[in-house]
Design an enzyme around this catalytic site. Sequence first.
Site, PDB file in Angstrom:
ATOM      1  N   GLY A  68      28.780  80.323  23.064  1.00 44.15           N
ATOM      2  CA  GLY A  68      27.390  80.034  23.423  1.00 44.15           C
ATOM      3  C   GLY A  68      27.231  78.552  23.714  1.00 44.15           C
ATOM      4  O   GLY A  68      28.081  77.925  24.358  1.00 44.15           O
ATOM      5  N   LYS A  69      26.165  77.990  23.159  1.00 43.46           N
ATOM      6  CA  LYS A  69      25.858  76.586  23.473  1.00 43.46           C
ATOM      7  C   LYS A  69      26.789  75.606  22.763  1.00 43.46           C
ATOM      8  O   LYS A  69      26.697  74.400  22.986  1.00 43.46           O
ATOM      9  CB  LYS A  69      24.402  76.299  23.115  1.00 43.46           C
ATOM     10  CG  LYS A  69      23.453  77.073  24.023  1.00 43.46           C
ATOM     11  CD  LYS A  69      22.007  76.735  23.724  1.00 43.46           C
ATOM     12  CE  LYS A  69      21.076  77.465  24.686  1.00 43.46           C
ATOM     13  NZ  LYS A  69      19.726  77.592  24.136  1.00 43.46           N
ATOM     14  N   TYR A  70      27.639  76.114  21.888  1.00 44.31           N
ATOM     15  CA  TYR A  70      28.537  75.211  21.169  1.00 44.31           C
ATOM     16  C   TYR A  70      29.627  74.622  22.063  1.00 44.31           C
ATOM     17  O   TYR A  70      30.360  73.740  21.627  1.00 44.31           O
ATOM     18  CB  TYR A  70      29.156  75.916  19.956  1.00 44.31           C
ATOM     19  CG  TYR A  70      28.239  75.926  18.743  1.00 44.31           C
ATOM     20  CD1 TYR A  70      26.958  76.445  18.832  1.00 44.31           C
ATOM     21  CD2 TYR A  70      28.647  75.407  17.520  1.00 44.31           C
ATOM     22  CE1 TYR A  70      26.109  76.459  17.730  1.00 44.31           C
ATOM     23  CE2 TYR A  70      27.814  75.416  16.410  1.00 44.31           C
ATOM     24  CZ  TYR A  70      26.543  75.932  16.525  1.00 44.31           C
ATOM     25  OH  TYR A  70      25.712  75.934  15.426  1.00 44.31           O
ATOM     26  N   GLU A 247      32.768  80.751   4.261  1.00 44.64           N
ATOM     27  CA  GLU A 247      32.981  79.607   3.353  1.00 44.64           C
ATOM     28  C   GLU A 247      32.995  80.067   1.887  1.00 44.64           C
ATOM     29  O   GLU A 247      33.750  79.544   1.069  1.00 44.64           O
ATOM     30  CB  GLU A 247      31.888  78.552   3.573  1.00 44.64           C
ATOM     31  CG  GLU A 247      32.110  77.267   2.803  1.00 44.64           C
ATOM     32  CD  GLU A 247      31.091  76.200   3.180  1.00 44.64           C
ATOM     33  OE1 GLU A 247      31.388  75.371   4.063  1.00 44.64           O
ATOM     34  OE2 GLU A 247      29.979  76.211   2.609  1.00 44.64           O
TER      35      GLU A 247
HETATM   36  C1  2GW Z   1      25.222  79.951  16.152  1.00 44.35           C
HETATM   37  C2  2GW Z   1      24.054  80.090  15.425  1.00 44.35           C
HETATM   38  C3  2GW Z   1      23.980  79.729  14.110  1.00 44.35           C
HETATM   39  C4  2GW Z   1      25.129  79.191  13.521  1.00 44.35           C
HETATM   40  C5  2GW Z   1      26.310  79.053  14.267  1.00 44.35           C
HETATM   41  C6  2GW Z   1      26.363  79.449  15.591  1.00 44.35           C
HETATM   42  C7  2GW Z   1      27.592  79.291  16.355  1.00 44.35           C
HETATM   43  C8  2GW Z   1      28.766  78.902  15.710  1.00 44.35           C
HETATM   44  C9  2GW Z   1      27.618  79.454  17.768  1.00 44.35           C
HETATM   45  O1  2GW Z   1      26.621  79.803  18.456  1.00 44.35           O
HETATM   46  N1  2GW Z   1      28.786  79.229  18.464  1.00 44.35           N
HETATM   47  C10 2GW Z   1      29.926  78.852  17.800  1.00 44.35           C
HETATM   48  O2  2GW Z   1      30.966  78.616  18.456  1.00 44.35           O
HETATM   49  N2  2GW Z   1      29.936  78.724  16.430  1.00 44.35           N
HETATM   50  C11 2GW Z   1      31.200  78.385  15.752  1.00 44.35           C
HETATM   51  O3  2GW Z   1      31.096  78.604  14.361  1.00 44.35           O
HETATM   52  C12 2GW Z   1      31.529  76.893  15.947  1.00 44.35           C
HETATM   53  O4  2GW Z   1      32.928  76.728  15.952  1.00 44.35           O
HETATM   54  C13 2GW Z   1      30.924  76.288  14.709  1.00 44.35           C
HETATM   55  O5  2GW Z   1      31.483  75.006  14.416  1.00 44.35           O
HETATM   56  C14 2GW Z   1      31.242  77.352  13.661  1.00 44.35           C
HETATM   57  C15 2GW Z   1      30.346  77.345  12.401  1.00 44.35           C
HETATM   58  O6  2GW Z   1      28.970  77.279  12.759  1.00 44.35           O
HETATM   59  P1  2GW Z   1      28.124  75.955  12.497  1.00 44.35           P
HETATM   60  O7  2GW Z   1      29.009  74.776  12.793  1.00 44.35           O
HETATM   61  O8  2GW Z   1      26.834  76.007  13.204  1.00 44.35           O
HETATM   62  O9  2GW Z   1      27.817  76.071  10.980  1.00 44.35           O
HETATM   63  P2  2GW Z   1      27.732  74.869   9.890  1.00 44.35           P
HETATM   64  O10 2GW Z   1      28.060  73.564  10.500  1.00 44.35           O
HETATM   65  O11 2GW Z   1      26.467  75.000   9.135  1.00 44.35           O
HETATM   66  O12 2GW Z   1      28.938  75.372   9.040  1.00 44.35           O
HETATM   67  C16 2GW Z   1      29.249  75.646   7.715  1.00 44.35           C
HETATM   68  O13 2GW Z   1      28.909  76.956   7.302  1.00 44.35           O
HETATM   69  C17 2GW Z   1      29.461  78.016   8.106  1.00 44.35           C
HETATM   70  C18 2GW Z   1      29.125  79.342   7.472  1.00 44.35           C
HETATM   71  O14 2GW Z   1      27.759  79.504   7.319  1.00 44.35           O
HETATM   72  C19 2GW Z   1      30.967  77.922   8.231  1.00 44.35           C
HETATM   73  O15 2GW Z   1      31.598  78.160   6.999  1.00 44.35           O
HETATM   74  C20 2GW Z   1      31.355  76.542   8.699  1.00 44.35           C
HETATM   75  O16 2GW Z   1      32.764  76.431   8.717  1.00 44.35           O
HETATM   76  C21 2GW Z   1      30.767  75.515   7.739  1.00 44.35           C
HETATM   77  O17 2GW Z   1      31.089  74.224   8.203  1.00 44.35           O
END
Ligand code: 2GW
Length: 297
Positions: A68-70, A247
């Site tokens: 997606g937008k990531y 996590e």
């Molecule tokens: C979309 C909506 C809400 C949350 C995440 C996403 C999303 C995540 C997305 O649209 N596209 C995507 O590629 N991701 C992948 O998942 C991307 O690699 C991202 O770094 C990863 C984790 O999502 P993120 O970075 O938004 O979550 P954080 O920074 O709050 O992460 C912590 O908690 C997560 C579990 O809730 C994971 O354990 C993560 O490893 C933690 O750092």
Amino acid sequence: IRQTQLENTIVAQPCPAFIQTVHLRTDVASVTPWLAPIVWEGTFDSRVIDSIYKQQNITIATTVFALGKYTRFLKDFLESAEEHYFVGFRVHFYLFTDQPEEVPNVKLGQERYLTVKTLPSMNRWQDISMSRMEILEKLIENELASEADYIFCLDVDTKFYGRWGVESWGRLVGVIHPWFFNVPRFLFTYEHRPKSQAYIPAGKGDYYYTGAAFGGSLKDVHNLTKTCREQMNIDTANSIEALWHEESHLNKYFLYNKPSKLLSPEYLWRDISMSSGSVKIIRFSHVAKNNAEVRPN
Ligand code: 2GW
Ligand code: MN
């Protein structure tokens, strides 16, 4: 033989500099109760370990997901990795995305490779986050065996600001979550409902580890990803989802399979104001992101 090796090391290295630059940190714990090192600035000499490990022909697989937008995070992630992440070593990035056309064209240095893998789009973000374990499990099984020695699995909404190098190598490597360093255990956000496979009883647990960075040998990370995937499947069948998704399962895994090395929060900071205390250098950090803008719905 030992004697000779020791002499060689001493002769080969600039000894006085070594003594000057490596001193034990007294303000932080640099070893766990089970004798795993906790890596902090000041606990290793980068020149010494680089020169030792350069001799070995090591490949570091590094996985990152951008759905997606990531995909917007990829440019900074990859460009900053070129500057700071295992510089001078062979690195193979495996990038999983549902939008290969959005992958920026970042020029990689010598012996640095990028493989883009296309995934179907997913709607629920928890599914994106959690499905990473199964995808990593299969990647290690099917493709990495003869291709890499170590693997690190990283969040993409991040950026490198300082050295991340061979000091991070280990059989099983966890990173201390920056919010939960020096915080009493009862505040750790472990899963405390016994119904979940990620359940950790009150009073148990060593550290709170981030899901945004972990790694180690292929064998150990394979077992980690496989176990977390299986535990999450059991949770799904029981209609429960752990508090912090994969996590939470990672934290459960590390409680019963102790990491052989821990990385301090220098290896995962957060780009927002946070008192830094013992953190003297930020190596890798979550960038400040506008959740409403990047997350679906
Ligand atoms: C979309 C909506 C809400 C949350 C995440 C996403 C999303 C995540 C997305 O649209 N596209 C995507 O590629 N991701 C992948 O998942 C991307 O690699 C991202 O770094 C990863 C984790 O999502 P993120 O970075 O938004 O979550 P954080 O920074 O709050 O992460 C912590 O908690 C997560 C579990 O809730 C994971 O354990 C993560 O490893 C933690 O750092
Ligand atoms: Mn993240």
